[in-house]
Design a protein around this motif. Structure first.
Motif, PDB file in Angstrom:
ATOM      1  N   VAL B  69     -38.749-159.266  27.573  1.00 53.58           N
ATOM      2  CA  VAL B  69     -38.595-159.586  28.991  1.00 53.58           C
ATOM      3  C   VAL B  69     -39.940-159.537  29.708  1.00 53.58           C
ATOM      4  O   VAL B  69     -40.324-160.477  30.414  1.00 53.58           O
ATOM      5  N   ILE B  70     -40.699-158.456  29.491  1.00 53.71           N
ATOM      6  CA  ILE B  70     -41.959-158.293  30.220  1.00 53.71           C
ATOM      7  C   ILE B  70     -42.991-159.341  29.795  1.00 53.71           C
ATOM      8  O   ILE B  70     -43.648-159.961  30.632  1.00 53.71           O
ATOM      9  N   THR B  72     -42.514-162.282  28.500  1.00 52.35           N
ATOM     10  CA  THR B  72     -42.121-163.610  28.966  1.00 52.35           C
ATOM     11  C   THR B  72     -42.322-163.720  30.476  1.00 52.35           C
ATOM     12  O   THR B  72     -42.781-164.744  30.979  1.00 52.35           O
ATOM     13  N   PHE B  73     -41.991-162.633  31.196  1.00 53.89           N
ATOM     14  CA  PHE B  73     -42.180-162.627  32.639  1.00 53.89           C
ATOM     15  C   PHE B  73     -43.662-162.827  32.992  1.00 53.89           C
ATOM     16  O   PHE B  73     -44.011-163.662  33.828  1.00 53.89           O
ATOM     17  N   VAL B  77     -45.237-165.909  35.108  1.00 59.04           N
ATOM     18  CA  VAL B  77     -45.973-165.683  36.350  1.00 59.04           C
ATOM     19  C   VAL B  77     -47.349-166.355  36.273  1.00 59.04           C
ATOM     20  O   VAL B  77     -47.838-166.941  37.243  1.00 59.04           O
ATOM     21  N   LEU B 205     -39.125-171.189  29.798  1.00 56.89           N
ATOM     22  CA  LEU B 205     -38.776-169.772  29.660  1.00 56.89           C
ATOM     23  C   LEU B 205     -37.970-169.544  28.387  1.00 56.89           C
ATOM     24  O   LEU B 205     -38.226-168.614  27.619  1.00 56.89           O
TER      25      LEU B 205
END
Lengths: 280, 286
Positions: B69-70, B72-73, B77, B205
């Protein structure tokens, strides 16, 4: 400042930012390509093509095993994936058309095209590697076939739909049965498009690493027996690059360079076929 | 005679086409079956437990999920604004003579295999992160940045394609009213192509979260949840790539299969949202 001046100012700021981001983004990509070309050409030599893998510290290690392994793995995947994909695509465009079944197959293939390839590796591990008890070239080729299928299927479907229906109708009017209309008229009309699709699909699977890690695994020597673990350029690249030995890392760059050039060539060829078709 | 061949041909194509659906169903079934041992052993705790210790036969997927999650986030961004910038540049700013070569090279870069981005990251980007933040340079942050660069060409190309669907006549009308380029982008192109642009981002994503090779080189495969981005970490695909060939017990394998299943379900969901909600397929010839 008037409203107009403000608008122009904001416009200029955004335009500069956009151009800048384009420059930054493209700059990074040029950096990567540059690194690839410089290191790759530096590492290229005749021994790379002539010799198999060697233990670290040995000056005359080569990539022959990986090049041939890669060729075999991708060839078998193409051999299985292309006919299956083209026939399935034929069903979608010529028989299924807009029926619910055909639409579902299209949707699922679209999703499969973006699905994580490492999961395909896990699947093939479960159905091939675990039952047979060892890694094998077959397992690798099957994984690549599964990745290739939806790509060939969707491009065939799209390309066949581009063939004007008047061509089909003319052939039907001459009394040709449907399979003849498809194989002799529709396929011919869509030849360049299908070929492009196949080239792009081959290019795509040739660069796959993740699904090979635990299917075809790796081998530091030349092996042409598909029932045994088989080297590929991508997995060799991964193993060599992450090793602490400088001569192996160098070979890794050579593999990266050869693979990228191969993939870029296929992509450019594919584009040229389509352009030539449009030019006619 | 040709009647029979006709039937055989039609049914063969149908059989293979339906086979694709069966294949996907088979993939889900096999992954689920092989996950059963782990599902029975850990149940729902599998995704909430933060301890992954093969030697103790304890498997918790939270660190890998957190890492996925992190990273990919972070990648999103960093790459979304640059991708929008490139797309605006290609659709409104660049001269026709620059537009085609830059556009084509971005598409070609999207075809470069991700393992190459990973290798570049390991040899050229890890030292930079090491010098800038200390530590070993192999970290969540490095993985996020390399991932963002890897998905950038794909994202820029699809965003540009989405923006290009705006009819010229709408843009020209806005220019004729005295609009600046930014006015046209923000009031015409973005509202018109909004669904397509968002869909492209979600599709990117979906790809980023399942990406293995670009991050495996630079993430470290350390099963620890840390808020410090410069610490080594792991993600679902990184764990699979590093541990699958080495797993030695039934439960270990089963846990890795459950991770695969989890990843497949997550990607399928994200890609489906992009496809069905934002990107209605455009039929060729319409």
């Amino acid at each position: 400042m008037t409203h107009t001046q403000k608008r122009i100012l904001v416009n200029n700021i955004v335009m500069v930012l956009s151009t800048l981001s384009a420059v930054v983004g493209i700059g990074f990509l040029i950096w990567i390509l540059g690194v690839l070309v410089v290191n790759g050409i530096d590492a290229l030599s005749m021994t790379i093509f002539a010799n198999e893998g060697a233990p670290p510290g040995n000056e005359d290690g080569g990539l022959k095993h990986a090049l041939i392994g890669q060729l075999i793995l991708v060839s078998y995947a193409t051999l299985f994936g292309v006919p299956l994909g083209v026939l399935a695509g034929t069903y979608l465009s010529e028989y299924g058309q807009k029926a619910k079944l055909a639409e579902t197959i299209r949707d699922v293939s679209d999703i499969m095209m973006s699905a994580p390839s490492i999961v395909i590796g896990a699947f093939v591990y479960a159905i091939v590697v675990a039952p047979t008890g060892h890694f094998s070239g077959w397992a690798g080729s099957i994984a690549l076939t599964i990745i290739m299928l939806p790509i060939v299927l969707r491009t065939t479907d799209d390309m066949l739909q581009l063939v004007p229906s008047t061509l089909r109708e003319a052939a039907f009017a001459l009394g040709a049965p449907k399979y003849k209309v498809i194989t002799q008229v529709v396929y011919r009309g869509a030849k360049a498009g299908i070929l492009t699709g196949i080239l792009l699909a081959v290019a795509r699977v040739a660069g796959e690493t993740a699904p090979l890690l635990f299917t075809s695994f790796n081998d530091n020597f030349l092996n042409t027996d598909m029932s045994q673990p088989m080297a590929s350029l991508t997995v060799t690249m991964y193993n060599y690059a992450t090793s602490p030995y400088e001569d192996w890392q160098k070979l890794g760059w050579a593999a990266a360079f050869i693979l990228s050039m191969f993939i870029l060539t296929l992509n450019i060829l594919g584009r040229l076929f389509l352009l030539k078709k449009r030019g006619k | 005679m040709s009647n029979i061949i006709d039937k055989i041909f039609a049914n063969t194509t149908r059989f293979i086409a339906v086979g694709i659906l069966l294949l996907v169903a088979w993939i889900f079934t096999v992954l689920f079956e092989h996950s059963l041992e782990s599902i029975e052993a850990f149940g729902f705790n599998f995704i909430t437990e933060d301890k992954w210790a093969p030697n103790l036969e304890k498997f918790g997927a939270l660190p890998a999920i957190y890492g996925s999650v992190i990273s990919t986030f972070l990648a999103m961004v960093l790459s979304v604004p640059v991708a929008i910038g490139i797309a605006i540049f290609l659709s409104e700013i660049a001269h026709a003579k620059i537009k085609t070569p830059v556009g084509v090279s971005i598409e070609l870069l999207a075809a470069i295999p991700s393992v190459i981005y990973g290798m570049w990251g390991l040899f050229y980007f890890v030292p930079i992160i090491r010098d800038a933040f200390g530590g070993i340079g192999i970290s969540m942050l490095t993985a996020g940045i390399v991932l963002s660069i890897m998905i950038l060409p794909f994202m820029a190309a699809v965003t540009r394609d989405a923006m290009n669907t705006t009819p010229d006549i709408l843009k020209e009308s806005a220019y004729a009213l005295g609009g600046t380029k930014w006015d046209v982008v923000k009031d015409i192109i973005i509202p018109y192509a909004k669904a397509g642009i968002i869909g492209s981002f979600i599709l990117a994503l979906g790809r980023a979260i399942g990406e293995t090779m670009a991050v495996t080189f630079v993430m470290g495969n350390v099963h620890k949840i840390s808020t410090d981005l410069t610490e080594p970490a792991t993600s679902i695909p990184v764990t699979l790539a590093n541990e699958f060939a080495e797993a030695d017990s039934g439960l270990y394998y089963s846990s890795l299969f459950e991770l695969s299943l989890l990843l497949l379900v997550i990607s399928f969901t994200i890609i489906s949202i992009a496809k069905f909600y934002f990107l209605r397929r455009k039929r060729i010839g319409q």
